[in-house]
Design an enzyme around this catalytic site. Structure first.
Site, mmCIF file in Angstrom:
data_model
loop_
_atom_site.group_PDB
_atom_site.id
_atom_site.type_symbol
_atom_site.label_atom_id
_atom_site.label_comp_id
_atom_site.label_asym_id
_atom_site.label_seq_id
_atom_site.Cartn_x
_atom_site.Cartn_y
_atom_site.Cartn_z
ATOM 1 N N GLU A 9 0.846 -1.211 0.000
ATOM 2 C CA GLU A 9 0.000 0.000 0.000
ATOM 3 C C GLU A 9 0.878 1.257 0.000
ATOM 4 O O GLU A 9 1.703 1.446 0.895
ATOM 5 C CB GLU A 9 -0.940 -0.010 1.219
ATOM 6 C CG GLU A 9 -2.004 1.050 1.123
ATOM 7 C CD GLU A 9 -3.038 0.942 2.248
ATOM 8 O OE1 GLU A 9 -3.365 -0.179 2.671
ATOM 9 O OE2 GLU A 9 -3.508 2.011 2.690
ATOM 10 N N LYS A 36 -7.806 -1.349 11.056
ATOM 11 C CA LYS A 36 -7.128 -1.721 9.793
ATOM 12 C C LYS A 36 -5.918 -0.808 9.579
ATOM 13 O O LYS A 36 -4.850 -1.249 9.149
ATOM 14 C CB LYS A 36 -8.116 -1.622 8.623
ATOM 15 C CG LYS A 36 -7.594 -2.158 7.306
ATOM 16 C CD LYS A 36 -6.813 -1.144 6.498
ATOM 17 C CE LYS A 36 -6.358 -1.734 5.181
ATOM 18 N NZ LYS A 36 -5.461 -0.841 4.441
ATOM 19 N N ASP A 52 4.253 -14.688 11.663
ATOM 20 C CA ASP A 52 3.004 -15.223 11.104
ATOM 21 C C ASP A 52 1.913 -14.151 11.209
ATOM 22 O O ASP A 52 1.318 -13.958 12.271
ATOM 23 C CB ASP A 52 2.637 -16.481 11.911
ATOM 24 C CG ASP A 52 1.366 -17.150 11.428
ATOM 25 O OD1 ASP A 52 0.569 -16.506 10.720
ATOM 26 O OD2 ASP A 52 1.164 -18.323 11.775
ATOM 27 N N HIS A 87 -2.817 10.193 0.307
ATOM 28 C CA HIS A 87 -2.953 8.844 -0.213
ATOM 29 C C HIS A 87 -2.837 8.831 -1.741
ATOM 30 O O HIS A 87 -2.101 8.045 -2.310
ATOM 31 C CB HIS A 87 -4.320 8.295 0.220
ATOM 32 C CG HIS A 87 -4.463 6.833 0.004
ATOM 33 N ND1 HIS A 87 -3.902 5.910 0.843
ATOM 34 C CD2 HIS A 87 -5.088 6.137 -0.965
ATOM 35 C CE1 HIS A 87 -4.179 4.711 0.405
ATOM 36 N NE2 HIS A 87 -4.902 4.823 -0.696
HETATM 37 C C1 MEV Z 1 -6.105 2.874 4.851
HETATM 38 O O1 MEV Z 1 -5.282 1.787 4.505
HETATM 39 C C2 MEV Z 1 -6.194 2.993 6.356
HETATM 40 C C3 MEV Z 1 -7.172 4.057 6.867
HETATM 41 O O2 MEV Z 1 -8.469 3.829 6.311
HETATM 42 C C4 MEV Z 1 -7.189 3.932 8.361
HETATM 43 C C5 MEV Z 1 -8.242 4.788 9.040
HETATM 44 O O3 MEV Z 1 -9.270 5.104 8.423
HETATM 45 O O4 MEV Z 1 -8.008 5.104 10.219
HETATM 46 C C6 MEV Z 1 -6.746 5.432 6.421
#
Ligand code: MEV
Length: 438
Positions: A85, A280, A296, A393
């Protein structure tokens, strides 16, 4: 074309590739080339990778990057990250620099206890089973002495074994629940080997136990396996600074930022839809280091998400408080990982990561991994509550879009210049590419 195959695993690698490409691909030559392009020219290295798993055709690359300037408990690290990513490494590096200038990350090991279980059915009373268990408990330790003696030399081993009555949830269901210290190894094989021996001891001893009826003697072992849920193998990572030092941008008021940030965390604490995405973001940092250090990631993921649900509702892993003008942001996460055994001694890039990190032991690696997760969470929340996530991003994703559209070196430079001060979107990049290609 027949898509069933017999004895596939016995074919040579070349034969496997030929069968796959001619069975599934309209252009088998091109498909084969795609696989061969990723073979390593060093035959020994390729063989090593081939032998990690069954039916290897080629290697699957992920970028391996580093995030420097992480100050953890006063020591500076450059953290290796394997991840595809685009924005993750850049975000980690930014957060590392930010917190490095504010005292760095503080981490603490809260526990290192791992778990193995024997799940079995017993058709008798709990009292009778408990009396039996107490009588034979020492045999579990005695019968695993051979397996545990090396681990004991390293200061680890079996901590305790208890009998758990689960019959309220499932008829006749009991567990042997064993706790372990596996020192610097993740310990999966050690725990599984011990657990299988516990099961054998349990069955053998039951057969000989004179107080049991024939039926009770034949208690049925269902399975013996470690648990990837390790709520007592936990590390805390934390950052803090005075609220007025939180903003680097004169357009952003530090106090307002702190409040907004804290509210964003509270939302993740009470709202599962947000909590999953919030966590995430944490896993972006954690998985990348876990992969780069040969651990792992499936075990880590499963354990962490279970931990995030331990109250009965899935919730944020990280928390924040603002007290007496001090902003504190922290996270506790379970991490059953190792720095010896498994891939750590085998994969050349894992060895590289370990040396880059100064050959950490498992506890130190837990602290590094947790820091990467907290840094990632901080970076994501800071963007989300200020500029929005897409600005940074999409800037990082720009190169992916350019590569998808086979942009030349000159075209890339032109596009990068153009988007320096313009918000990136997929369609704007395509439009601009088309314009310069005309
Ligand atoms: C993207 O990989 C992760 C985010 O969505 C985490 C979040 O929203 O806190 C930017």
């Amino acid at each position: 074309m027949n898509q069933n195959v017999k004895g596939f695993s016995k074919l040579s690698k070349e034969e496997k590739i030929n069968w796959i490409t001619s069975t599934y691909f309209s252009n088998p030559i091109e498909a084969k080339e795609s696989l061969l392009k990723y073979w390593n020219s060093d035959e020994n290295l390729q063989k090593l990778h081939d032998e990690f798993i069954e039916n290897t055709l080629t290697n699957f690359y992920l970028p391996y990057g580093v995030a420097p300037n992480f100050v953890i408990n006063g020591k500076t690290y450059t953290i290796p990250m394997a991840i595809e990513e685009s924005s993750v490494v850049a975000a980690a590096s930014k957060a590392a620099k930010f917190w490095g200038e504010r005292g760095g990350f503080k981490t603490t090991i809260i526990g290192t206890e791992k778990i193995g279980q024997v799940h079995f059915l017993f058709e008798g009373t709990t009292e009778k089973l408990t009396a039996f268990f107490n009588k034979i408990k020492s045999a579990f330790f005695a019968d695993t002495e051979e397996i545990t003696k090396n681990m004991q030399k390293r200061g680890g081993g079996i901590l305790d074994i208890v009998l758990k009555d689960k019959t309220a949830s499932l008829e006749n269901y009991y567990q042997l629940h064993a706790t372990f210290n596996t020192k610097d190894s993740m310990g999966a094989n050690f725990i599984n080997t011990c657990s299988e021996q516990f099961a054998k001891t349990l069955k053998d001893q039951a057969q000989e136990y004179s107080d049991f009826s024939e039926n009770e003697k034949n208690l049925q072992v269902i399975m013996s396996i470690l648990s990837n849920y390790v709520p007592n193998c936990v590390v805390r990572a934390e950052v803090s600074c005075p609220v007025d030092q939180l903003s680097e941008d004169k357009n952003i008021d530090a106090n307002e930022f702190a409040q907004k940030f804290a509210t964003a965390v509270k939302i993740a604490e009470i709202e599962p839809y947000r909590a999953v995405t919030h966590n995430k973001g944490i896993m972006n940092g954690i998985d990348a280091v876990i992969l780069a250090t040969g651990n792992d990631f499936r075990a880590v993921e499963a354990g962490i998400h279970a931990y995030a649900s331990r109250s009965g509702q899935y919730s944020s892993l990280s928390h924040v408080k603002i007290e007496n003008g001090i902003f504190t942001f922290w996270m506790d996460i379970p991490l059953a990982i190792g720095t010896i055994g498994g891939l750590t001694n085998l994969h050349p890039l894992v060895k590289f990561s370990m040396e880059l990190l100064g050959k950490p032991n498992a506890e130190e690696l837990m602290q590094i991994v947790a820091t990467a997760g907290l840094a990632q969470n901080f970076a994501a929340l800071r963007s989300l509550t200020t500029t929005g996530i897409q600005q940074g991003h999409m800037k990082m994703h720009l190169m992916n879009i350019l590569n998808q559209h086979q942009a030349t070196k000159d075209e890339k430079q032109d596009v990068l210049n153009y988007f320096k001060n313009t918000t990136v979107s997929h369609s704007l990049v395509i439009d601009y590419l088309e314009k310069i290609r005309k």
